[in-house]
Motif scaffolding. Structure first.
Motif, short mmCIF file in Angstrom:
data_model
loop_
_atom_site.label_atom_id
_atom_site.label_comp_id
_atom_site.label_asym_id
_atom_site.label_seq_id
_atom_site.Cartn_x
_atom_site.Cartn_y
_atom_site.Cartn_z
N THR A 157 29.11 -32.01 -2.52
CA THR A 157 28.72 -33.31 -3.06
C THR A 157 28.12 -33.13 -4.45
O THR A 157 27.74 -32.02 -4.85
N THR A 158 28.01 -34.23 -5.17
CA THR A 158 27.39 -34.19 -6.49
C THR A 158 25.95 -33.67 -6.40
O THR A 158 25.51 -32.89 -7.24
N ALA A 159 25.22 -34.10 -5.35
CA ALA A 159 23.84 -33.65 -5.18
C ALA A 159 23.77 -32.13 -5.02
O ALA A 159 22.90 -31.46 -5.59
N GLN A 160 24.68 -31.57 -4.26
CA GLN A 160 24.70 -30.12 -4.07
C GLN A 160 25.04 -29.39 -5.37
O GLN A 160 24.46 -28.35 -5.68
N LEU A 161 25.98 -29.95 -6.13
CA LEU A 161 26.34 -29.34 -7.41
C LEU A 161 25.18 -29.41 -8.39
O LEU A 161 24.93 -28.46 -9.15
N THR A 162 24.45 -30.52 -8.37
CA THR A 162 23.29 -30.66 -9.26
C THR A 162 22.24 -29.61 -8.93
O THR A 162 21.63 -29.01 -9.84
N GLU A 163 22.01 -29.37 -7.65
CA GLU A 163 21.05 -28.35 -7.23
C GLU A 163 21.46 -26.96 -7.71
O GLU A 163 20.60 -26.10 -7.96
N LEU A 164 22.75 -26.74 -7.86
CA LEU A 164 23.24 -25.45 -8.33
C LEU A 164 23.17 -25.32 -9.85
O LEU A 164 23.46 -24.26 -10.41
N GLY A 165 22.80 -26.40 -10.52
CA GLY A 165 22.70 -26.36 -11.97
C GLY A 165 23.90 -26.91 -12.70
O GLY A 165 24.02 -26.75 -13.93
N PHE A 166 24.80 -27.60 -11.98
CA PHE A 166 25.97 -28.19 -12.62
C PHE A 166 25.58 -29.50 -13.31
O PHE A 166 25.00 -30.39 -12.69
N SER A 167 25.90 -29.61 -14.57
CA SER A 167 25.75 -30.87 -15.28
C SER A 167 26.97 -31.74 -14.97
O SER A 167 27.97 -31.26 -14.43
N SER A 168 26.90 -33.01 -15.32
CA SER A 168 28.06 -33.89 -15.12
C SER A 168 29.25 -33.38 -15.92
O SER A 168 30.40 -33.49 -15.48
N ARG A 169 28.99 -32.81 -17.08
CA ARG A 169 30.08 -32.25 -17.89
C ARG A 169 30.72 -31.06 -17.21
O ARG A 169 31.95 -30.90 -17.23
N ALA A 170 29.90 -30.20 -16.59
CA ALA A 170 30.44 -29.03 -15.89
C ALA A 170 31.29 -29.45 -14.70
O ALA A 170 32.33 -28.85 -14.41
N VAL A 171 30.85 -30.50 -13.99
CA VAL A 171 31.64 -31.01 -12.87
C VAL A 171 32.97 -31.55 -13.37
O VAL A 171 34.03 -31.26 -12.80
N SER A 172 32.92 -32.30 -14.45
CA SER A 172 34.16 -32.84 -15.03
C SER A 172 35.10 -31.72 -15.45
O SER A 172 36.33 -31.81 -15.29
N ARG A 173 34.53 -30.63 -15.98
CA ARG A 173 35.34 -29.50 -16.40
C ARG A 173 36.00 -28.83 -15.19
O ARG A 173 37.16 -28.43 -15.25
#
Length: 318
Positions: A22-38
């Protein structure tokens, strides 16, 4: 490309959550919205719904039914309360076949109105106790309840394929368990159509294509044949045929066009050897009856085309 540390963290996260994050899990790992989009743009993540992503490689390799289960898991991941999946969604987890395309939305059931329909979710309200079971970590309606729900709402062919398979899974020689479930639900709509489906269900159906074929025979008013009839082979051994009209001495077989190419179905033979063996089997059977006909999925899915095929073959009307 993702930074190597982020890429490694993403691999761990996907592995830890069965390929879904989930987005919440990715955020906890340090992913920015830009990194997710990438990660989405480079084909590492596949968006399942807003805020939920899957391992893109695994998702791409999945069949339509498996992808539907991914969508169910995505809906469950962001739901405010546990979801109970039903209808075609529950069918996917129970291993029941689909006739036609996998549903575009996941189906859930609730005893009281719990949320509204959305682009990704179809909510069914019921007056009957649901009593869900757990399959692969998700709450779903029981196998019998799932089949009855489909019998009440789905097309005759789709519901019959599910009912046929369910009887085989529960090792029932008659549709009595399904009829008992229908009676316990006391539906106010769709009762007649459901009874028609469940009374026609037969565990001997060997595939979704055979169920579809029999559904079309019933819908079009043709005589329903015997299923999986045994024929002795002249050189020893036996053959079982999909459909047999005994009075007319006619054999019919559904040909999925895959059994000659799937290695697990070839019993060690090459595809060419399998075709030769099947031709020999067919020749032996033809010598014992007055007619032998094959048809494909494309034939059975079209009522007009299949009706013409059965009429030309000499199958009588019921």
């Amino acid at each position: 490309m993702l930074h190597s540390a982020l890429a490694d963290d993403l691999e761990v996260a996907l592995a830890s959550h069965d390929g879904l994050v989930t987005t919440a899990q990715l955020t906890e790992l340090g992913f920015s919205s830009r990194a997710v989009s990438r990660a989405v743009a480079t084909g590492r993540l596949a968006p399942l719904r807003r805020g939920v992503y899957a391992d893109a490689a695994v998702h791409a390799a999945a069949d339509p039914e498996e992808r539907h289960v991914w969508r169910m898991r995505a809906e469950a991941a962001v739901a405010h309360k546990p979801l109970v999946f039903s209808h075609a969604s529950a069918a996917a987890l129970h291993g029941l076949p689909f006739i036609g395309d996998a549903p575009g939305r996941v189906h859930v059931v609730a005893e009281t109105r719990s949320g509204s329909n959305s682009a990704g979710r179809c909510v069914h309200t019921t007056q009957s106790p649901v009593r869900p079971v757990v399959v692969e970590g998700l709450l779903v309606t029981s196998l019998e309840r799932t089949v009855v729900d489909l019998a009440l709402t789905a097309s005759f062919a789709a519901a019959l394929a599910a009912a046929d398979r369910a009887l085989a899974l529960i090792d029932a020689d008659t549709p009595a368990p399904l009829l008992e479930t229908l009676e316990s639900l006391q539906p106010t709509r769709g009762l007649r159509r459901a009874l028609r489906v469940l009374r026609a269900a037969d565990r001997r159906s060997g595939s979704a294509g055979e169920s579809l074929s029999r559904a079309r025979m019933i819908e079009l008013g043709f005589e329903v044949p015997e299923l999986q009839v045994r024929f002795d082979r002249p050189g020893g051994g036996v053959s079982f045929v999909d459909f047999f009209w005994r009075r007319q001495a006619l054999i019919g077989e559904f040909d999925g066009l895959v059994k000659y190419s799937r290695s697990r179905e070839l019993n060690g033979m090459s595809p060419a050897a399998s075709v030769i063996a099947e031709k020999r089997r067919e020749d032996e059977l033809r010598r014992q009856v007055r007619g032998f006909e094959r048809w494909t999925w494309d034939d059975a899915i079209s009522p007009r085309r299949f009706g013409a095929l059965l009429s030309d073959f000499g199958v009588p009307r019921a």
